[in-house]
Scaffold this motif. Sequence first.
Motif, PDB file in Angstrom:
ATOM      1  N   THR A 326      36.674  27.140 -29.204  1.00  0.00           N
ATOM      2  CA  THR A 326      37.697  26.692 -28.259  1.00  0.00           C
ATOM      3  C   THR A 326      37.113  26.618 -26.861  1.00  0.00           C
ATOM      4  O   THR A 326      36.479  27.565 -26.383  1.00  0.00           O
ATOM      5  N   LEU A 327      37.334  25.474 -26.209  1.00  0.00           N
ATOM      6  CA  LEU A 327      36.891  25.290 -24.828  1.00  0.00           C
ATOM      7  C   LEU A 327      38.113  24.950 -23.979  1.00  0.00           C
ATOM      8  O   LEU A 327      38.695  23.874 -24.099  1.00  0.00           O
ATOM      9  N   PRO A 332      34.738  30.965 -19.075  1.00  0.00           N
ATOM     10  CA  PRO A 332      33.832  30.929 -17.910  1.00  0.00           C
ATOM     11  C   PRO A 332      32.773  29.846 -18.067  1.00  0.00           C
ATOM     12  O   PRO A 332      32.329  29.550 -19.186  1.00  0.00           O
ATOM     13  N   VAL A 333      32.371  29.264 -16.962  1.00  0.00           N
ATOM     14  CA  VAL A 333      31.391  28.181 -16.992  1.00  0.00           C
ATOM     15  C   VAL A 333      30.087  28.597 -17.684  1.00  0.00           C
ATOM     16  O   VAL A 333      29.543  27.831 -18.492  1.00  0.00           O
ATOM     17  N   PRO A 334      29.547  29.797 -17.428  1.00  0.00           N
ATOM     18  CA  PRO A 334      28.293  30.182 -18.113  1.00  0.00           C
ATOM     19  C   PRO A 334      28.446  30.285 -19.629  1.00  0.00           C
ATOM     20  O   PRO A 334      27.447  30.182 -20.351  1.00  0.00           O
ATOM     21  N   ALA A 335      29.680  30.493 -20.123  1.00  0.00           N
ATOM     22  CA  ALA A 335      29.890  30.650 -21.562  1.00  0.00           C
ATOM     23  C   ALA A 335      30.115  29.321 -22.270  1.00  0.00           C
ATOM     24  O   ALA A 335      30.221  29.290 -23.504  1.00  0.00           O
ATOM     25  N   ARG A 336      30.170  28.222 -21.538  1.00  0.00           N
ATOM     26  CA  ARG A 336      30.493  26.927 -22.151  1.00  0.00           C
ATOM     27  C   ARG A 336      29.321  26.255 -22.873  1.00  0.00           C
ATOM     28  O   ARG A 336      29.517  25.652 -23.926  1.00  0.00           O
TER      29      ARG A 336
END
Length: 455
Positions: A326-327, A332-336
Amino acid sequence: MKVLWRRVILDEAHIVRNHKSATSMAVSALKGKRRWCLTGTPVQNKDLDLFALLKFLRCTPFDDLTMWKKWIDNKSIGGQERMSTVMRCILLRRTKVQLQQKGQLACLPDRQAHLEEVTLTKEEMNVYQKVLVFSKTLFAQFLHQRAEKQADGALTSSVKNSAYDKMHKRMIALQGAKPVKSHEILVLLLRLRQVCCHCGLIAAMLDEDTADAVAEDAGQDLLAELNKLSLEDGNRRKSRNKEEEEDEGPELESTTAAEAIRSVLSPNNPVFELSRMSSKISAVMNCLRENVFANKDHKAVVVSQWTSVLRLVEAELEKERIKNVTLSGSVPVPARPPLIDAINNPKSNVRVMLLSLCAGGVGLNLCGANHLLLLDPHWNPQLEEQAQDRIYRVGQTKPVHIYRFMCVDTVEQSIRTLQQAKLELAENVLTGARNTNASKLTIEDLKMLFNMGPS
């Protein structure tokens, strides 16, 4: 601000379409000899979106709001012609279709669009119709208030201060009718759209322990107000045949419309249980089984504007043990990047990405998937166009399929009509067409959405 740049390039320029925003004012203040705007969707909702770009480009004299409204945005044929002239002079447009016609994008595969019509069950449609009845009642009151306000504005000061006018206002106050605000109408539209996805999305508002109830205070008392609603059931009740009347007996005949509404909208009604699969979620799962899961090398991106709907799809995928990620805006941006790699990597066992529409609008390359499912229509159709471009772009090697799910006989069909009008507006502006229509949500649009007359 003191640096004089040789060239300033504004990528994804539509982000600054609100000329009053701090970001828009900040980029417009940058100094540069050359200025460029890059965007695939310069017009998203209305002609005014272009003004912010012209302001950044310093396209004199139309970078001044007063001049813009006087010479461009004045609802006249001359204004439309001036806009067309300006766009032809400063716009360099290259679409996928244009390039494919010239044979310059032969690497892109075929793309097919599919409309998946969903029919609500009897129980779901009962809930939808009850919410619609309340919405119409409230909207009719809103229209009445608006008409009275306009009539009051046309009265002279002597008439306004007359004894009759004062008595009229006192009678209205005694009736205890609360004024209906425009945002309440929009909240009801939101509830109708949510019912199309799952009835449980509006039942959750009654649960004070849920985070959704805290975040959606504007609609917290909707079901309570619906339960208070009483309708005249004498002349309005549909005539029944004699056999039905004999079977029902006197007890059921005395049942009021208000009691019927309470039974349908009771939190105990099984249709509100989130664990129960709705018609739309069922259609989405059937589409995935037939078109994605049946092909080992195919993957899908499921898009919704509500994370609550994505969670419902996620629950069904978990039941069938389908690996998914899921996005959404909460990631958080670093986890995308790992999530994106999981859907793009052909060796990964992740088959589905659940994507929030606003989080996945721009800046994502999801070519690893070749099926995109749009679960609910958004007011801004350009967001959906951008979501489609996440999988249909250079680097895609498999045929692309876009599925748009729409509940028949509901507000979703009316929203789609408004979407097409907005897309036509954007196309007319960008191609220099002379005829453009305003895209602001008007009273006539609201009448159409509530099935209270043509737009």
